[in-house]
Design a protein around this motif. Structure first.
Motif, short mmCIF file in Angstrom:
data_model
loop_
_atom_site.label_atom_id
_atom_site.label_comp_id
_atom_site.label_asym_id
_atom_site.label_seq_id
_atom_site.Cartn_x
_atom_site.Cartn_y
_atom_site.Cartn_z
N LEU A 92 0.71 -1.14 0.09
CA LEU A 92 0.10 -0.25 -0.16
C LEU A 92 0.95 1.34 -0.12
O LEU A 92 1.68 1.61 0.89
CB LEU A 92 -1.16 0.12 1.20
N VAL A 93 0.63 2.11 -1.11
CA VAL A 93 1.47 3.29 -1.21
C VAL A 93 0.53 4.68 -1.27
O VAL A 93 -0.36 4.62 -2.20
CB VAL A 93 2.33 3.42 -2.45
N GLU A 94 0.34 5.18 -0.08
CA GLU A 94 -0.68 6.21 0.01
C GLU A 94 -0.26 7.63 0.65
O GLU A 94 0.54 7.52 1.63
CB GLU A 94 -1.89 5.59 0.92
N ASN A 95 -0.90 8.39 0.12
CA ASN A 95 -0.74 9.90 0.74
C ASN A 95 0.66 10.42 1.04
O ASN A 95 1.20 11.14 1.73
CB ASN A 95 -1.40 9.81 2.28
N ASN A 96 1.41 9.96 -0.09
CA ASN A 96 2.95 10.56 -0.06
C ASN A 96 3.07 11.76 -1.26
O ASN A 96 2.12 12.05 -2.11
CB ASN A 96 3.84 9.31 -0.89
N PHE A 97 3.92 12.42 -1.00
CA PHE A 97 4.29 13.39 -1.77
C PHE A 97 5.79 13.37 -2.53
O PHE A 97 6.71 13.08 -1.80
CB PHE A 97 4.33 14.68 -1.30
N VAL A 98 5.71 13.19 -3.97
CA VAL A 98 7.00 12.74 -4.51
C VAL A 98 7.34 13.79 -5.59
O VAL A 98 6.50 14.18 -6.40
CB VAL A 98 6.90 11.34 -5.45
N LYS A 99 8.56 14.50 -5.65
CA LYS A 99 9.12 15.55 -6.35
C LYS A 99 10.47 14.91 -6.72
O LYS A 99 11.50 15.29 -5.98
CB LYS A 99 9.02 16.89 -5.70
N ASP A 100 10.52 14.42 -7.96
CA ASP A 100 12.12 13.90 -8.30
C ASP A 100 12.16 13.56 -9.77
O ASP A 100 11.36 14.25 -10.57
CB ASP A 100 12.12 12.66 -7.78
N ASN A 101 13.34 13.36 -10.13
CA ASN A 101 13.71 13.36 -11.65
C ASN A 101 13.93 11.96 -12.21
O ASN A 101 14.61 11.68 -13.12
CB ASN A 101 14.91 14.25 -11.72
N GLU A 102 13.37 10.92 -11.73
CA GLU A 102 13.30 9.48 -12.02
C GLU A 102 11.92 9.01 -11.93
O GLU A 102 10.77 10.08 -11.44
CB GLU A 102 14.23 8.71 -11.70
N ASP A 103 11.37 7.91 -12.47
CA ASP A 103 10.15 7.41 -12.01
C ASP A 103 9.63 7.58 -10.57
O ASP A 103 10.35 7.48 -9.71
CB ASP A 103 10.06 6.11 -12.38
N SER A 104 8.26 8.46 -10.35
CA SER A 104 7.81 8.69 -9.04
C SER A 104 7.28 7.45 -8.53
O SER A 104 7.61 7.20 -7.28
CB SER A 104 7.06 9.75 -9.33
N LEU A 105 6.29 6.94 -9.15
CA LEU A 105 5.61 5.77 -8.37
C LEU A 105 5.91 4.51 -9.49
O LEU A 105 5.26 4.53 -10.50
CB LEU A 105 4.20 6.02 -8.21
N LYS A 106 6.66 3.49 -8.99
CA LYS A 106 6.85 2.57 -9.81
C LYS A 106 5.77 1.32 -9.47
O LYS A 106 5.72 0.69 -8.57
CB LYS A 106 8.39 1.84 -9.61
N LEU A 107 5.15 0.63 -10.57
CA LEU A 107 3.99 -0.19 -10.68
C LEU A 107 4.54 -1.54 -10.91
O LEU A 107 3.92 -1.84 -12.06
CB LEU A 107 3.02 0.41 -11.04
N PHE A 108 5.36 -2.31 -10.39
CA PHE A 108 6.00 -3.28 -10.72
C PHE A 108 5.36 -4.44 -10.23
O PHE A 108 5.44 -5.58 -10.88
CB PHE A 108 7.49 -3.37 -10.54
N TRP A 109 5.09 -4.60 -8.80
CA TRP A 109 4.95 -5.93 -8.35
C TRP A 109 3.59 -5.75 -7.93
O TRP A 109 2.79 -4.89 -7.15
CB TRP A 109 5.76 -6.26 -7.00
N GLY A 110 2.62 -6.84 -7.93
CA GLY A 110 1.16 -7.11 -7.94
C GLY A 110 0.57 -7.14 -6.65
O GLY A 110 1.15 -6.72 -5.81
N ASP A 111 -0.73 -7.03 -6.60
CA ASP A 111 -1.80 -7.13 -5.42
C ASP A 111 -1.20 -5.87 -4.81
O ASP A 111 -1.00 -5.87 -3.39
CB ASP A 111 -1.24 -8.33 -4.50
#
Length: 568
Positions: free
Chosen positions: A377-396
């Motif tokens: 569970l990835v929730e309520n975060n703030f990401v400001k960066d210069n590469e992929d912010s949220l990686k969606l690689f591993w399921g469930d």
């Protein structure tokens, strides 16, 4: 009357006039309606099949609604399992105000060695009392960054507050607060932006006329809930960092059944590494700073560790081995702020992982934001960066209620980078992308995949995604040959993807694309539902400015319902 006294008097007057009605309004529950099953929706649009054949859509789409229900039911079951796992962790209760708790504001001390921002100052008003909240700044690090620096402040509160962000340098004509979906209506007086908050939020405060890319001096407000479960510094299983600077260095070893706590005002120069660990908590309101590892050189920074790195081995390729043998388990990362990491920020390749309310500011290419392992569970975060912010690689996995500010490189949502394992069931919803600074790399987009791995990636449900200041490209979805993968290992594919209720600007510099290698290694069964570009709900590929590979895409449906633009 002095200028400072005038501002304080104005603040008190506005607080009295507006805090009470807004606090009452916050108790109203919107959207309540009569019980009963919702009628089947009617859709209109176009289906694109292999070879470029097209068919009109005009009627209910039971298969789409059923697939969305199956994905969300699967991830809901994962959340229930995850909650049971997390309940076994010490100090894991989510931060929230206690029922009946009185209004409160907590600000945190600034270590003497860390300079305050020369661009902004922040104060928080509650019940006529002013609380000054330290505003920090970090300078842009990579040559070519389109910004000059970023400032931020962090505080915790209960009950309604008024936030006042004062601009210390340059002039302004007004202000706005993003995400705009939060519907925060600020008012601008003199050199100060005022706004009311009744609940926690991670926000960008922007001063007109500089409110679109590039915003030269971003200002972020991290308004946290009160801490609910603070560890004891006397607990032998707690590594406790109080206010002040702590020099730890790279590769601080994490241990199973350990809690790392960073109190508000703690500034920790360190990088945390956990291999084959279970039951780990990293939490608090403190700051993890990676500047001490930054070489100033892009290539050399690739050899540096991440700020939080939890995985299954210390050799090989963790992205491959941890997916099939996830020996780290039950991890919570909550509330901390990460700045100036030269490599990735949070890589938690563990089963049953929660990453919540983490704030990230990074500058370099290869400084990824957040990636979690299976059942996360990835929730309520703030990401400001210069590469992929949220990686969606591993399921469930569930990824919700996050805010992304994407710099020049990478993508807000990265679906694959040569993933070799099969993965399924991702629910990504209620996320805001407030800025995207991409402008010159043809392989970038808000939604992105560079999939040359052999994995079959399927059952992604994106819904209620709001894209604000973006102009380069919306979708760049590819199954491809690339230089980072051995083709002898075989190629994979995507299937069963739903993008529903996506809002974005009307025009982009580059068209969206969906490409593959051949009919067996591409995209099948993809639905773009209620995609709204500007004020238009699109129903075909030209309207979506989408180029489809006719030899590698099949059952691609672009359609709208009568509810286009509303929440699912």
């Amino acid at each position: 009357m002095k200028a400072g006294d005038t501002r304080r008097a104005l603040a008190k007057r506005w607080l009295i006039r507006l805090a009470v009605p807004l606090a009452v309004a916050a108790l109203v529950v919107p959207g309540a309606g009569p019980a009963g099953a919702a009628p089947a929706r009617h859709y209109t649009g176009t289906e694109y099949d292999l070879g470029g054949a097209t068919r009109p859509i005009d009627g209910p789409q039971a298969g789409v609604d059923a697939l969305a229900g199956q994905i969300s039911a699967s991830t809901d079951a994962t959340l229930a399992d995850l909650a049971r796992e997390q309940a076994t962790l010490p100090y894991s209760r989510p931060d929230a105000a206690r029922p009946g708790a009185p209004p409160s504001v907590e600000t945190y001390p600034r270590p003497d060695s860390q300079a305050a921002s020369d661009q902004y100052s922040t104060s928080v008003w509650q019940l006529g009392r002013r609380h000054d909240s330290v505003t920090y700044t970090v300078a842009a690090r990579r040559p070519g960054n389109r910004e000059l620096d970023t400032s931020w402040t962090s505080f915790s509160f209960t009950g309604p507050v008024m936030v006042a962000v004062r601009k210390l340098s340059g002039s302004a004509t007004g202000c706005l607060v993003r995400p705009t979906a939060d519907a925060i209506r600020p008012w601008f007086v003199g050199d100060t932006c005022y706004f009311l908050l009744t609940r926690p939020a991670n926000l960008s405060v922007e001063f007109a006329p500089n409110t679109t890319t590039p915003v030269l001096h971003p200002m972020l407000v991290f308004a946290n809930p009160p801490e609910s479960d603070v560890p004891s510094p006397n607990d032998p299983n707690v590594l406790y960092f109080g206010p002040g600077v702590h020099y730890l260095g790279p590769n601080v070893t994490l241990h199973s059944n350990e809690t790392i706590y960073l109190a508000g005002g703690a500034w920790v120069e360190g990088a945390f590494l956990g291999i084959d660990v279970q039951n780990v908590v990293i939490k608090g309101r403190g700051i993890i700073d990676g500047l001490f590892m930054d070489t100033g050189n892009q290539a050399e920074n690739k050899q540096q560790p991440g700020l939080i790195d939890i995985r299954c081995d210390n050799g090989g390729d963790p992205a491959r081995t941890c997916a099939t043998s996830p020996t780290s388990r039950n991890v919570l990362i909550d509330g901390v702020t990460l700045v100036d990491g030269p490599r990735f920020n949070v890589r938690a390749l563990s089963e049953y992982t929660v990453i919540r309310n983490v704030k990230i500011i990074g500058w370099w290419i290869n400084t990824d934001g957040i990636v979690a392992g299976d059942k996360s569970l990835v929730e309520n975060n703030f990401v400001k960066d210069n590469e992929d912010s949220l990686k969606l690689f591993w399921g469930d996995s569930v990824v919700r209620d996050n805010v992304v500010w994407q710099l020049e490189n990478g993508a807000p949502f990265m679906l694959s980078w040569n993933i070799e394992q099969d993965s399924a069931n991702f629910h990504v919803y209620d996320n805001d992308v407030i800025h995207v600074e991409q402008y010159n790399a043809p392989t970038q987009g808000v939604f992105d995949s560079r999939h040359a791995g052999k994995g079959h990636l399927q059952r992604y449900l994106f819904e209620n995604i709001r894209v604000e200041d973006a102009s380069y490209r919306l979708f760049y979805l590819n199954v491809e040959h690339n230089t980072w993968y051995d083709p002898a290992l075989g190629y994979g594919k995507f299937s069963e993807l739903i993008f529903r209720n996506i809002t974005a600007p009307a025009t982009f510099t580059l068209p969206s694309v969906m490409n593959g290698i051949d009919a067996d290694h591409g995209f099948t069964d993809v639905d773009l539902v209620d995609l709204r570009l500007g004020d238009t709900c699109v129903t075909d590929a030209p309207g979506a400015n989408l180029q489809l590979d006719p030899d590698a895409t099949d059952q691609i449906r672009i359609m709208k319902s009568s509810r286009c633009g509303g929440h699912a």
